[in-house]
Design a protein around this motif. Sequence first.
Motif, PDB file in Angstrom:
ATOM      1  N   GLN A   1      -7.068  53.628 -62.146  1.00 31.40           N
ATOM      2  CA  GLN A   1      -8.303  54.820 -62.077  1.00 31.40           C
ATOM      3  C   GLN A   1      -8.834  54.767 -60.835  1.00 31.40           C
ATOM      4  OE1 GLN A   1     -10.523  54.339 -65.626  1.00 31.40           O
ATOM      5  NE2 GLN A   1      -9.148  55.449 -66.921  1.00 31.40           N
ATOM      6  N   PHE A   2      -9.029  55.970 -60.365  1.00 27.73           N
ATOM      7  CA  PHE A   2      -9.789  56.383 -59.018  1.00 27.73           C
ATOM      8  C   PHE A   2     -11.202  56.042 -59.179  1.00 27.73           C
ATOM      9  CE2 PHE A   2     -12.052  58.877 -56.088  1.00 27.73           C
ATOM     10  CZ  PHE A   2     -11.497  58.549 -55.000  1.00 27.73           C
TER      11      PHE A   2
ATOM     12  N   GLY B   1     -12.019  58.405 -62.711  1.00 29.77           N
ATOM     13  CA  GLY B   1     -11.313  58.120 -63.679  1.00 29.77           C
ATOM     14  C   GLY B   1      -9.738  58.823 -63.588  1.00 29.77           C
ATOM     15  N   ASP B   2      -9.712  59.596 -62.549  1.00 36.41           N
ATOM     16  CA  ASP B   2      -8.252  60.116 -62.629  1.00 36.41           C
ATOM     17  C   ASP B   2      -7.229  58.964 -62.153  1.00 36.41           C
ATOM     18  OD1 ASP B   2      -9.094  62.692 -62.726  1.00 36.41           O
ATOM     19  OD2 ASP B   2      -8.737  63.260 -60.675  1.00 36.41           O
TER      20      ASP B   2
ATOM     21  N   ASP C   1      -8.822  46.603 -59.935  1.00 31.98           N
ATOM     22  CA  ASP C   1      -7.286  46.901 -59.510  1.00 31.98           C
ATOM     23  C   ASP C   1      -7.179  47.757 -58.555  1.00 31.98           C
ATOM     24  OD1 ASP C   1      -6.564  44.990 -61.344  1.00 31.98           O
ATOM     25  OD2 ASP C   1      -6.078  46.389 -62.924  1.00 31.98           O
ATOM     26  N   PHE C   2      -7.978  48.830 -58.561  1.00 33.80           N
ATOM     27  CA  PHE C   2      -7.976  50.084 -57.587  1.00 33.80           C
ATOM     28  C   PHE C   2      -8.178  49.474 -56.222  1.00 33.80           C
ATOM     29  CE2 PHE C   2     -10.343  53.308 -55.226  1.00 33.80           C
ATOM     30  CZ  PHE C   2      -9.768  54.245 -55.059  1.00 33.80           C
ATOM     31  N   PHE C   3      -9.087  48.597 -56.089  1.00 34.44           N
ATOM     32  CA  PHE C   3      -9.586  48.052 -54.886  1.00 34.44           C
ATOM     33  C   PHE C   3      -8.446  47.280 -54.187  1.00 34.44           C
ATOM     34  CE2 PHE C   3     -11.445  45.200 -52.091  1.00 34.44           C
ATOM     35  CZ  PHE C   3     -12.483  45.968 -51.329  1.00 34.44           C
ATOM     36  N   GLU C   4      -8.103  46.403 -55.160  1.00 33.49           N
ATOM     37  CA  GLU C   4      -7.084  45.168 -54.706  1.00 33.49           C
ATOM     38  C   GLU C   4      -5.921  45.995 -54.289  1.00 33.49           C
ATOM     39  OE1 GLU C   4      -7.429  42.382 -54.134  1.00 33.49           O
ATOM     40  OE2 GLU C   4      -9.181  41.641 -55.437  1.00 33.49           O
TER      41      GLU C   4
END
Length: 310
Positions: A2-3, A76-77, A110-113
């Motif tokens: 998620q963004f 959330g996208d 997870d988004f950052f990684e």
Amino acid sequence: MQFKDYYQILGIEPGAGEGEIKTAYRRLARKYHPDVSKEAGAEERFKAVNEAYEALRDPEKRAAYDQLRSRGYRPGDEVHPPQGGFQGQADGFDFEEIFAGGGAGGGFSDFFEELFGRRRGGAGPSAPGRGPQPRGDTRAKLSVPLDAVYHGSSVRIGINGKSLDVRIPKGIRPGQVIRLAGQGGSGRADGHPGARGDLLLEIEYAAHPQFEVDGRNIIHMLPVAPWEAALGATVSVPTLGGPVELKIPADSEAGRKLRLRGRGLPGSASAAAGDQIVELEVLAPKANSESERQAYRTLQQAFGDDWRRA
């Protein structure tokens, strides 16, 4: 995955300058720090604030994030990374960065990684008839917590599908390199794997919610009440080595700097240990009860309306 809207998390506009980003981070990190805040969900908010600052404080990371954000994603996208991750040339991202666990705020999302934390590298296949390629030494940046730099402790990283414990030399400086023998990519000869190279980790310091670094000096913004600044006080101040008592002289003003000698980052054979510089930030506590509001009215009557010209 998620963004995440890092600007929204910090409560700033996308065009915010470096100073605005830093100020917002300090305010929110202090508000939600697990050692201080009693609010529900404070720890998760603190992690989110720390992650947002880590992404926006670095111009390269911020540019990469802004490029992705410009595609119209909202919090959330679902974001689906291209094959090979966000570091592909089609996206214009070129990060080789590893983030050590155990830093302030814990691990990143997870988004950052996915956006910043993957590592590329390793030697490609050799050209026919050219013999073995050089071994696959791999270079990456390692973002480490200040606490590990101060104590000279180990941090755990994930690399090539496995976990490694990396010992951080005490007082290591940004830009210095740690070599992990045999942990890099593989060289190749005639299509067959060759000797595995080394992993070269270039050190950078991770953001810390309470401290900034200036050379070997540590800078800490200390909030004090108006009466502590006016009358003087002895207060507990955090340092990388643990809390210490600091005497605040009477008649101190906002911005005054006090020095804790030897409380900065460790020195070396050619350089002394740094100091901790404590900058006073005079804050008026929020009045939450009638008795506290009455106390402010008493101050108002005592100082009058001309106190700014005093």
